[in-house]
Scaffold this motif. Structure first.
Motif, PDB file in Angstrom:
ATOM      1  N   UNK A  97       0.823  -1.207   0.000  1.00 15.63           N
ATOM      2  CA  UNK A  97       0.000   0.000   0.000  1.00 15.63           C
ATOM      3  C   UNK A  97       0.858   1.259   0.000  1.00 15.63           C
ATOM      4  N   UNK A  98       1.946   1.246   0.738  1.00 12.69           N
ATOM      5  CA  UNK A  98       2.804   2.431   0.789  1.00 12.69           C
ATOM      6  C   UNK A  98       3.453   2.706  -0.557  1.00 12.69           C
ATOM      7  N   UNK A  99       3.847   1.641  -1.274  1.00 14.35           N
ATOM      8  CA  UNK A  99       4.464   1.857  -2.596  1.00 14.35           C
ATOM      9  C   UNK A  99       3.451   2.378  -3.595  1.00 14.35           C
ATOM     10  N   UNK A 100       2.232   1.892  -3.552  1.00 14.65           N
ATOM     11  CA  UNK A 100       1.200   2.372  -4.479  1.00 14.65           C
ATOM     12  C   UNK A 100       0.842   3.823  -4.200  1.00 14.65           C
ATOM     13  N   UNK A 120      -2.571 -10.140  -5.584  1.00 11.06           N
ATOM     14  CA  UNK A 120      -3.158  -8.899  -5.082  1.00 11.06           C
ATOM     15  C   UNK A 120      -4.024  -9.121  -3.853  1.00 11.06           C
ATOM     16  N   UNK A 121      -3.946 -10.298  -3.246  1.00  6.62           N
ATOM     17  CA  UNK A 121      -4.801 -10.593  -2.100  1.00  6.62           C
ATOM     18  C   UNK A 121      -4.400  -9.824  -0.843  1.00  6.62           C
ATOM     19  N   UNK A 122      -3.209  -9.233  -0.850  1.00  6.88           N
ATOM     20  CA  UNK A 122      -2.804  -8.409   0.288  1.00  6.88           C
ATOM     21  C   UNK A 122      -3.362  -6.990   0.214  1.00  6.88           C
ATOM     22  N   UNK A 123      -3.931  -6.620  -0.937  1.00  8.54           N
ATOM     23  CA  UNK A 123      -4.512  -5.287  -1.100  1.00  8.54           C
ATOM     24  C   UNK A 123      -6.015  -5.369  -0.849  1.00  8.54           C
ATOM     25  N   UNK A 124      -6.556  -4.536   0.002  1.00  6.85           N
ATOM     26  CA  UNK A 124      -7.987  -4.628   0.300  1.00  6.85           C
ATOM     27  C   UNK A 124      -8.882  -4.180  -0.846  1.00  6.85           C
ATOM     28  N   UNK A 142      -4.175 -13.112  -8.856  1.00  5.62           N
ATOM     29  CA  UNK A 142      -5.096 -13.560  -7.814  1.00  5.62           C
ATOM     30  C   UNK A 142      -5.704 -12.338  -7.151  1.00  5.62           C
ATOM     31  N   UNK A 143      -7.027 -12.349  -7.007  1.00  6.33           N
ATOM     32  CA  UNK A 143      -7.753 -11.195  -6.497  1.00  6.33           C
ATOM     33  C   UNK A 143      -8.437 -11.530  -5.179  1.00  6.33           C
ATOM     34  N   UNK A 144      -8.530 -10.567  -4.265  1.00  5.74           N
ATOM     35  CA  UNK A 144      -9.371 -10.769  -3.075  1.00  5.74           C
ATOM     36  C   UNK A 144     -10.838 -10.629  -3.438  1.00  5.74           C
TER      37      UNK A 144
END
Length: 407
Positions: A97-100, A120-124, A142-144
């Protein structure tokens, strides 16, 4: 001769050196910046960082992404292509998140993002992506579950703060209405084109979340095996109680299933049978061509139809195109045509099948070579049949072939 021997790259203008450096890859550019101070200054020129492709650099980690962002990437970045660690033995988090957030701040003109094999499962949510994005392409990712949700910010606990927040939101909404702009909030999703290629985790729930996107006009679904006809039907643009509901801004839709044996075929294109208001371009590929052609006649606003990577017969195409009177372009891409077996029945011609057979028999006696070729090659006869049904439609054949039987 002595003058030419003394010449080196120091005498070349900087514009020429930048053109030469533009042929290097990202990894080679970083190495070139270590030569001297002048080359390091040239390598940091933003003209070299408009299109950054890191998919060929397999050893990219989050640390390398931070180094590139802090030292090289800037306001000149337009397109970014990244390769994740989903298929890597090391694994680990790739995009944080910080890099984005730092990417969206330092590269405000980034309009296209391509992610390959990224977890991308670590991104909410996709709202963490840069707000300047117009094109998002995901391949093998892979998506959440709620990745495409456009959720509102959390409400304050104090009732007075909640009232102030609602009043400020109402004032902002009135201001946007007075300006006459149809865009969403500054923190909303401004993506206009979404491409999903071989994303098994994309389901009907993700598709339903796309209805909250206000600028989405192009949606491409390739090898998304979990999308069903009911999911596509629920997201179709249709008249509702409060006006037009669903993906009413969508102008282009692509559905194609071409790979992976063993998956249950959902035939998602059958969801087009309920109609889709405003859909002007439709692209069908692979196993979705057959059921999609049956429902294409329900699309009243359809103007362009593309069929790719499939096997079709002349009779199947003619029957499906009878109701597509408003079609202006019909394209066949990598299509295998079955050999012609019987002449197609064109609407508006009377006399039944027997009269057509007798006419073709007489015509076959008069013309020798041409009709013999037409019996094996359905493309010339298909052109003639479609010219009668769709006189204003342009036909395009690209890399097509004819299946030859052993008999």
């Amino acid at each position: 001769m002595d003058e030419f021997k003394a010449c080196n790259l120091d005498y070349c203008p900087e514009n020429i050196l930048i053109d030469v450096l533009s042929y290097l890859s990202v990894r080679e550019l970083v190495r070139a910046g270590r030569v001297c101070k002048r080359w390091r200054r040239l390598v940091k020129d933003q003209r070299l960082w408009r299109l950054v492709d890191l998919t060929a650099w397999k050893g990219v980690t989050s640390r390398i992404l931070w180094v590139l962002l802090r030292q090289f990437l800037g306001c000149g970045l337009r397109c970014l292509r990244l390769r994740g660690l989903l298929l890597s033995a090391r694994g680990g988090t790739f995009l944080s998140e910080s890099w984005l957030k730092a990417l969206s701040t330092k590269c405000p003109r980034l309009s296209k993002l391509y992610l390959l094999h990224a977890d991308l499962r670590s991104l909410p949510s996709c709202q963490l992506l840069p707000t300047s994005l117009q094109v998002l392409e995901l391949r093998g990712c892979e998506l959440p579950r709620g990745f495409f949700d456009q959720s509102l910010p959390t409400s304050p606990a104090d009732p007075q703060e909640r009232a102030e927040a609602t009043s400020s939101v109402g004032a902002q909404q009135k201001g946007r209405d007075q300006k006459g702009k149809g865009s969403g909030s500054p923190s909303g999703i401004s993506i206009e084109r979404l491409v999903l290629n071989n994303v098994p985790s994309f389901t009907d729930q993700h598709l339903q979340s796309l209805t909250s996107w206000e600028r989405l006009s192009r949606l491409e679904l390739r090898d998304t095996f979990r999308v069903t006809a009911n999911g596509l039907r629920s997201c179709a643009a249709k008249d509702g109680v409060c006006g037009v509901e669903g993906l009413f801004r969508l102008k282009f839709l692509e559905i194609g299933i071409t790979g992976r044996q063993g998956y249950q075929l959902q035939m998602a294109s059958l969801g087009l049978g309920a109609g889709w208001l405003g859909l002007e371009e439709l692209s069908l590929g692979g196993k979705e061509v057959g059921p999609g052609l049956l429902c294409a006649s329900r699309l009243k606003d359809l103007k362009c139809l593309c069929l790719w990577a499939c096997t079709l017969s002349e009779m199947q195409i003619v029957r499906s195109c009878r109701m597509l009177r408003g079609l202006r372009r019909l394209e066949f891409l990598d299509v295998i045509f079955q050999p012609r077996q019987c002449p197609p029945v064109v609407e508006g011609e009377g006399g039944g099948e027997e009269e057509q057979d007798s006419e073709e028999a007489v015509g076959g006696d008069s013309s020798n070579d041409e009709n013999k070729l037409d019996m094996n090659d359905p493309i010339p006869s298909l052109r003639r049949s479609l010219a009668v049904l769709l006189p204003c439609c342009a036909l395009v054949f690209t890399n097509c072939s004819v299946q030859i039987n052993a008999d």
